[in-house]
Scaffold this active site. Structure first.
Site, PDB file in Angstrom:
ATOM      1  N   ALA A 207       0.837  -1.205   0.000  1.00  0.00           N
ATOM      2  CA  ALA A 207       0.000   0.000   0.000  1.00  0.00           C
ATOM      3  C   ALA A 207       0.866   1.247   0.000  1.00  0.00           C
ATOM      4  CB  ALA A 207      -0.933   0.006   1.201  1.00  0.00           C
ATOM      5  N   ASN A 208       0.231   2.383  -0.177  1.00  0.00           N
ATOM      6  CA  ASN A 208       0.847   3.687   0.005  1.00  0.00           C
ATOM      7  C   ASN A 208       0.340   4.297   1.308  1.00  0.00           C
ATOM      8  OD1 ASN A 208       2.469   3.956  -2.367  1.00  0.00           O
ATOM      9  ND2 ASN A 208       0.582   4.149  -3.555  1.00  0.00           N
ATOM     10  N   ARG A 209       0.956   5.401   1.717  1.00  0.00           N
ATOM     11  CA  ARG A 209       0.638   6.003   3.011  1.00  0.00           C
ATOM     12  C   ARG A 209      -0.507   7.015   2.963  1.00  0.00           C
ATOM     13  NH1 ARG A 209       4.687   4.810   6.685  1.00  0.00           N
ATOM     14  NH2 ARG A 209       6.692   4.143   5.798  1.00  0.00           N
TER      15      ARG A 209
END
Length: 395
Positions: A207-209
């Site tokens: 995932a990304n933040r």
């Protein structure tokens, strides 16, 4: 802006009802005529005398009052706009299900005027499935919503459910009653927000933040200018923006499919932080760590490029806007990305600090005409500025 506009203000039971008095002052200052209606709950927090003193008009609170010669039907027909502030969970439920057992609910059932509600309640009540279903039903019928905000409550807790501040409610009223305040009316905006989750196995993912705060704020800002907004959101914990259709997805491929299904659109704002890669073959079982064994090797595959796909789509939106989250050479990379993706604008920001998950943002708007450097602003202000810029571009 509200000169000679008639506002019927309904106050239901909430400790935040005192804010309705400040809202009334703002409405009167803007030139509006205001008539107040108190529910039994509202009268426990605001007196008839206080509300009458500010509105300069009789306050109505009894469906069966002998002196109510104006009648609930005439009250329902009088206003240009009915505003329910604060709107309790109980009154929202009555509105959704057509109940009419007091003056306020009877007026709301009988009125032909547009209705704006400003919810206020405990976070648990706001997040309850019944409340969310009631609100969705009302929005589908055309009821407009402002807020609620997130913050400290009367109880020793904090969360969503706080009544919007009077200036915010006033702005929503002006947007409804002023054509100039809804320059995107009749336009369809497609917005993506949040991260994508790309599964490794049933437990783990890539995932990304992204928190979704900026994308969700943009969706809300476009809706406030009158656009019909479809928000395609990855997994986030921020509340859904009011008045927006939300499509929830997990992966990049699901996000692309949802975006294509939402077309045609006049505007596309691709604010989501989409994972560039996914595991080529996600495991159907949890990957186990064996003593002494090497770490598993994950074969990666490229995810679809949603921004580039929409920029070259057969049903391309008239204005396509991408985001560039960079840690170096922010504007240089954004200029190159705009040309490579084929979009119209890029909103570039430096994410080497605490932008992801934070409350503010410093962005550069990159267009064919050049670069606009915006100062550091709260993400809601960035969203409002971008929405106004979009409205200007679409004329």
């Amino acid at each position: 802006m509200l000169t000679d506009r008639r506002i019927l203000l309904i106050l239901s039971g909430s400790v935040a009802a005192y804010k309705a008095l400040d809202l009334t002052r703002l409405l009167r200052k803007a030139g509006a005529a205001v008539t107040g209606v108190l529910t039994a709950g509202g009268a426990r927090f605001v007196t008839r005398e206080a509300l009458a003193g500010i509105t300069g008009a009789r306050v109505h609170d009894d469906l069966w009052a002998a002196e109510a010669e104006i009648g609930h039907i005439r009250l329902a027909r009088w206003p240009d706009l009915v505003v329910v502030a604060p709107a309790s969970a109980d009154l929202l439920a009555k509105m959704a299900h057509g109940l009419a057992d007091d003056l306020a609910s009877t007026i709301l059932l009988a009125t032909r005027a547009p209705v704006l509600v400003a919810p206020a309640m405990n976070p648990a009540m706001w997040e309850h499935p019944a409340t969310r279903a009631n609100l969705a039903l009302l929005q589908a019928r055309g009821v407009q919503v402002v807020g609620p905000g997130v913050g400290a409550m009367a109880e020793p807790e904090s969360g969503p459910g706080r009544l919007s501040e009077p200036p915010e409610i006033l702005a929503a009223i002006e947007a409804i009653l002023s054509p100039a305040g809804r320059p995107l009316a009749g336009r369809h905006a497609l917005v993506t927000s949040g991260p994508t989750h790309e599964p490794i196995d049933p437990v783990r993912y890539i995932a990304n933040r992204s928190s979704g705060k900026q994308g969700h704020a943009i969706a809300a800002a476009l809706a406030a200018l009158g656009a019909r907004v479809t928000l395609v959101s990855g997994p986030v914990v921020v509340p859904d923006p009011p008045g927006v259709t939300v499509l929830r997805v997990e992966s990049a491929r699901e996000m692309l499919a949802a975006c294509e299904a939402a077309l045609p659109a006049d505007i596309a704002v691709m604010a989501a932080a989409v994972a560039d890669w996914r595991v080529a073959q996600a495991s159907t079982q949890k990957l186990k760590k064996a003593p002494g064994a090497a770490a598993p090797i994950l074969e990666m595959a490229l995810n679809p490029d949603i921004l580039a796909t929409l920029s070259r789509h057969q049903r391309r939106p008239g204005l396509v806007i991408g985001f560039a989250a960079e840690t170096e050479k922010v504007v240089e990379h954004a200029r190159e990305k705009r040309l490579r993706k084929g979009c119209d604008w890029i909103v570039a920001n430096d994410v080497s600090g605490g932008v992801m998950g934070g409350e503010s943002n410093t962005v550069h708007l990159v267009t064919a005409g050049g670069v606009e450097d915006w100062p550091e602003l709260p993400k809601a202000a960035v969203a409002e500025r971008l929405a106004q810029r979009i409205a200007q571009a679409l004329g």
